[in-house]
Design a protein around this motif. Structure first.
Motif, PDB file in Angstrom:
ATOM      1  N   GLU A  63      43.593 -21.689   8.913  1.00 15.97           N
ATOM      2  CA  GLU A  63      44.252 -21.592  10.213  1.00 15.97           C
ATOM      3  C   GLU A  63      43.385 -20.998  11.315  1.00 15.97           C
ATOM      4  OE1 GLU A  63      47.849 -19.489   9.461  1.00 15.97           O
ATOM      5  OE2 GLU A  63      48.715 -21.122   8.308  1.00 15.97           O
ATOM      6  N   SER A  64      42.145 -20.651  10.996  1.00 15.74           N
ATOM      7  CA  SER A  64      41.319 -20.043  12.033  1.00 15.74           C
ATOM      8  C   SER A  64      39.903 -20.600  11.966  1.00 15.74           C
ATOM      9  CB  SER A  64      41.262 -18.522  11.833  1.00 15.74           C
ATOM     10  OG  SER A  64      40.535 -18.216  10.658  1.00 15.74           O
ATOM     11  N   SER A  65      39.174 -20.382  13.038  1.00 12.86           N
ATOM     12  CA  SER A  65      37.784 -20.848  13.040  1.00 12.86           C
ATOM     13  C   SER A  65      36.959 -20.022  12.053  1.00 12.86           C
ATOM     14  CB  SER A  65      37.192 -20.775  14.445  1.00 12.86           C
ATOM     15  OG  SER A  65      37.210 -19.451  14.915  1.00 12.86           O
ATOM     16  N   ASN A  66      37.333 -18.766  11.828  1.00 13.42           N
ATOM     17  CA  ASN A  66      36.620 -17.951  10.834  1.00 13.42           C
ATOM     18  C   ASN A  66      36.813 -18.527   9.435  1.00 13.42           C
ATOM     19  OD1 ASN A  66      35.536 -16.146  12.638  1.00 13.42           O
ATOM     20  ND2 ASN A  66      37.217 -14.685  12.454  1.00 13.42           N
ATOM     21  N   GLY A  67      38.020 -18.992   9.129  1.00 10.66           N
ATOM     22  CA  GLY A  67      38.282 -19.607   7.834  1.00 10.66           C
ATOM     23  C   GLY A  67      37.472 -20.875   7.655  1.00 10.66           C
ATOM     24  N   THR A  68      37.352 -21.635   8.717  1.00 10.16           N
ATOM     25  CA  THR A  68      36.567 -22.865   8.674  1.00 10.16           C
ATOM     26  C   THR A  68      35.096 -22.555   8.430  1.00 10.16           C
ATOM     27  OG1 THR A  68      38.104 -23.849  10.245  1.00 10.16           O
ATOM     28  CG2 THR A  68      36.004 -24.970   9.952  1.00 10.16           C
ATOM     29  N   LYS A  69      34.578 -21.558   9.145  1.00 14.10           N
ATOM     30  CA  LYS A  69      33.170 -21.174   8.974  1.00 14.10           C
ATOM     31  C   LYS A  69      32.930 -20.665   7.551  1.00 14.10           C
ATOM     32  CE  LYS A  69      32.418 -19.976  13.791  1.00 14.10           C
ATOM     33  NZ  LYS A  69      32.287 -18.886  14.765  1.00 14.10           N
ATOM     34  N   THR A  70      33.868 -19.874   7.039  1.00 15.87           N
ATOM     35  CA  THR A  70      33.728 -19.344   5.687  1.00 15.87           C
ATOM     36  C   THR A  70      33.704 -20.475   4.669  1.00 15.87           C
ATOM     37  OG1 THR A  70      34.868 -17.315   6.349  1.00 15.87           O
ATOM     38  CG2 THR A  70      34.750 -17.773   4.002  1.00 15.87           C
ATOM     39  N   SER A  71      34.589 -21.447   4.816  1.00 12.39           N
ATOM     40  CA  SER A  71      34.608 -22.587   3.899  1.00 12.39           C
ATOM     41  C   SER A  71      33.300 -23.365   3.963  1.00 12.39           C
ATOM     42  CB  SER A  71      35.761 -23.531   4.240  1.00 12.39           C
ATOM     43  OG  SER A  71      36.978 -22.910   3.968  1.00 12.39           O
ATOM     44  N   ALA A  72      32.782 -23.557   5.159  1.00 12.46           N
ATOM     45  CA  ALA A  72      31.519 -24.286   5.317  1.00 12.46           C
ATOM     46  C   ALA A  72      30.372 -23.532   4.643  1.00 12.46           C
ATOM     47  CB  ALA A  72      31.215 -24.498   6.791  1.00 12.46           C
ATOM     48  N   ILE A  73      30.363 -22.219   4.782  1.00 22.07           N
ATOM     49  CA  ILE A  73      29.317 -21.404   4.152  1.00 22.07           C
ATOM     50  C   ILE A  73      29.417 -21.498   2.635  1.00 22.07           C
ATOM     51  CG2 ILE A  73      28.563 -19.020   3.759  1.00 22.07           C
ATOM     52  CD1 ILE A  73      29.333 -18.509   6.745  1.00 22.07           C
ATOM     53  N   LEU A  74      30.642 -21.395   2.111  1.00 17.79           N
ATOM     54  CA  LEU A  74      30.820 -21.471   0.660  1.00 17.79           C
ATOM     55  C   LEU A  74      30.402 -22.839   0.112  1.00 17.79           C
ATOM     56  CD1 LEU A  74      34.166 -19.517   0.203  1.00 17.79           C
ATOM     57  CD2 LEU A  74      31.873 -18.815  -0.506  1.00 17.79           C
ATOM     58  N   TYR A  75      30.806 -23.915   0.787  1.00 18.70           N
ATOM     59  CA  TYR A  75      30.395 -25.254   0.350  1.00 18.70           C
ATOM     60  C   TYR A  75      28.878 -25.386   0.390  1.00 18.70           C
ATOM     61  CZ  TYR A  75      34.700 -27.878  -0.360  1.00 18.70           C
ATOM     62  OH  TYR A  75      35.869 -28.372  -0.865  1.00 18.70           O
ATOM     63  N   SER A  76      28.259 -24.857   1.442  1.00 18.54           N
ATOM     64  CA  SER A  76      26.798 -24.929   1.553  1.00 18.54           C
ATOM     65  C   SER A  76      26.125 -24.174   0.415  1.00 18.54           C
ATOM     66  CB  SER A  76      26.327 -24.352   2.890  1.00 18.54           C
ATOM     67  OG  SER A  76      26.790 -25.136   3.942  1.00 18.54           O
ATOM     68  N   LEU A  77      26.646 -22.988   0.103  1.00 20.70           N
ATOM     69  CA  LEU A  77      26.079 -22.202  -0.999  1.00 20.70           C
ATOM     70  C   LEU A  77      26.206 -22.943  -2.333  1.00 20.70           C
ATOM     71  CD1 LEU A  77      27.286 -18.598  -0.101  1.00 20.70           C
ATOM     72  CD2 LEU A  77      24.908 -19.369  -0.268  1.00 20.70           C
ATOM     73  N   VAL A  78      27.371 -23.501  -2.585  1.00 17.25           N
ATOM     74  CA  VAL A  78      27.598 -24.212  -3.843  1.00 17.25           C
ATOM     75  C   VAL A  78      26.687 -25.432  -3.941  1.00 17.25           C
ATOM     76  CG1 VAL A  78      29.265 -25.609  -5.140  1.00 17.25           C
ATOM     77  CG2 VAL A  78      29.957 -23.402  -4.195  1.00 17.25           C
ATOM     78  N   LYS A  79      26.630 -26.233  -2.888  1.00 13.52           N
ATOM     79  CA  LYS A  79      25.806 -27.447  -2.913  1.00 13.52           C
ATOM     80  C   LYS A  79      24.319 -27.103  -3.047  1.00 13.52           C
ATOM     81  CE  LYS A  79      28.466 -30.980  -2.703  1.00 13.52           C
ATOM     82  NZ  LYS A  79      28.460 -31.924  -3.819  1.00 13.52           N
ATOM     83  N   THR A  80      23.869 -26.043  -2.365  1.00  9.60           N
ATOM     84  CA  THR A  80      22.464 -25.646  -2.449  1.00  9.60           C
ATOM     85  C   THR A  80      22.152 -25.106  -3.840  1.00  9.60           C
ATOM     86  OG1 THR A  80      22.527 -25.111  -0.097  1.00  9.60           O
ATOM     87  CG2 THR A  80      20.646 -24.292  -1.335  1.00  9.60           C
ATOM     88  N   ALA A  81      23.087 -24.353  -4.415  1.00 16.26           N
ATOM     89  CA  ALA A  81      22.895 -23.848  -5.776  1.00 16.26           C
ATOM     90  C   ALA A  81      22.808 -25.011  -6.764  1.00 16.26           C
ATOM     91  CB  ALA A  81      24.039 -22.908  -6.153  1.00 16.26           C
ATOM     92  N   LYS A  82      23.671 -25.997  -6.606  1.00 17.98           N
ATOM     93  CA  LYS A  82      23.624 -27.177  -7.484  1.00 17.98           C
ATOM     94  C   LYS A  82      22.301 -27.910  -7.323  1.00 17.98           C
ATOM     95  CE  LYS A  82      28.455 -28.481  -8.095  1.00 17.98           C
ATOM     96  NZ  LYS A  82      29.444 -29.544  -7.855  1.00 17.98           N
ATOM     97  N   ALA A  83      21.864 -28.081  -6.085  1.00 17.51           N
ATOM     98  CA  ALA A  83      20.610 -28.789  -5.814  1.00 17.51           C
ATOM     99  C   ALA A  83      19.415 -28.065  -6.438  1.00 17.51           C
ATOM    100  CB  ALA A  83      20.404 -28.949  -4.313  1.00 17.51           C
ATOM    101  N   ASN A  84      19.529 -26.737  -6.579  1.00 16.37           N
ATOM    102  CA  ASN A  84      18.461 -25.944  -7.184  1.00 16.37           C
ATOM    103  C   ASN A  84      18.708 -25.682  -8.663  1.00 16.37           C
ATOM    104  OD1 ASN A  84      16.347 -24.889  -5.073  1.00 16.37           O
ATOM    105  ND2 ASN A  84      18.312 -25.068  -4.036  1.00 16.37           N
TER     106      ASN A  84
END
Length: 132
Positions: A63-84
């Motif tokens: 419901e907030s832009s902070n929640g959206t940013k947090t989700s984007a950061i978490l997805y980025s971390l997961v995808k980067t971890a998988k890629a590595n």
């Protein structure tokens, strides 16, 4: 013999529009037949975005832009971890134990050791499926 009855498909019906579109795109739809490098479907492209598509319904709960940013950061971390080729659980465990110890630090160079490609992280969080 009884004459066979056929249903007529109107141009304005959903199936009519789909057929008209297919016919107008026939040249492009047949490209894979003449070029072996062109795949028949786009599943190769769809696979990496599947988690986002599945999670789409959950995103409405953000419901907030902070929640959206947090989700984007978490997805980025997961995808980067998988890629590595990291064990994602171990990587997040490392991040969640290390980062709080540095909350008062003015120097953020400690983060360099927590990047997915750093030797420390590669050593401490290898994937079970990592090829040797």
């Amino acid at each position: 013999m009884e004459k066979q009855k056929y249903l007529q498909v109107t141009h304005n019906s959903t199936i009519g529009k789909a057929l008209a579109y297919s016919i107008s795109q026939e040249e492009y739809l047949r490209v894979f037949l003449s070029d072996g490098n062109v795949p028949m479907d786009n599943s190769y492209v769809e696979q990496p975005i599947q988690p986002f598509t599945i999670g789409r319904k959950n995103f409405v709960m953000i419901e907030s832009s902070n929640g959206t940013k947090t989700s984007a950061i978490l997805y980025s971390l997961v995808k980067t971890a998988k890629a590595n080729m990291l064990n994602i659980f171990e990587y997040f465990n490392l991040l969640l134990t290390e980062v709080p110890q540095h909350m008062e630090d003015k120097d953020l160079h400690f983060l360099d050791d927590l990047l997915p490609w750093s030797p420390r992280v590669q050593k401490e969080c290898p994937s079970r499926y990592k090829k040797s």
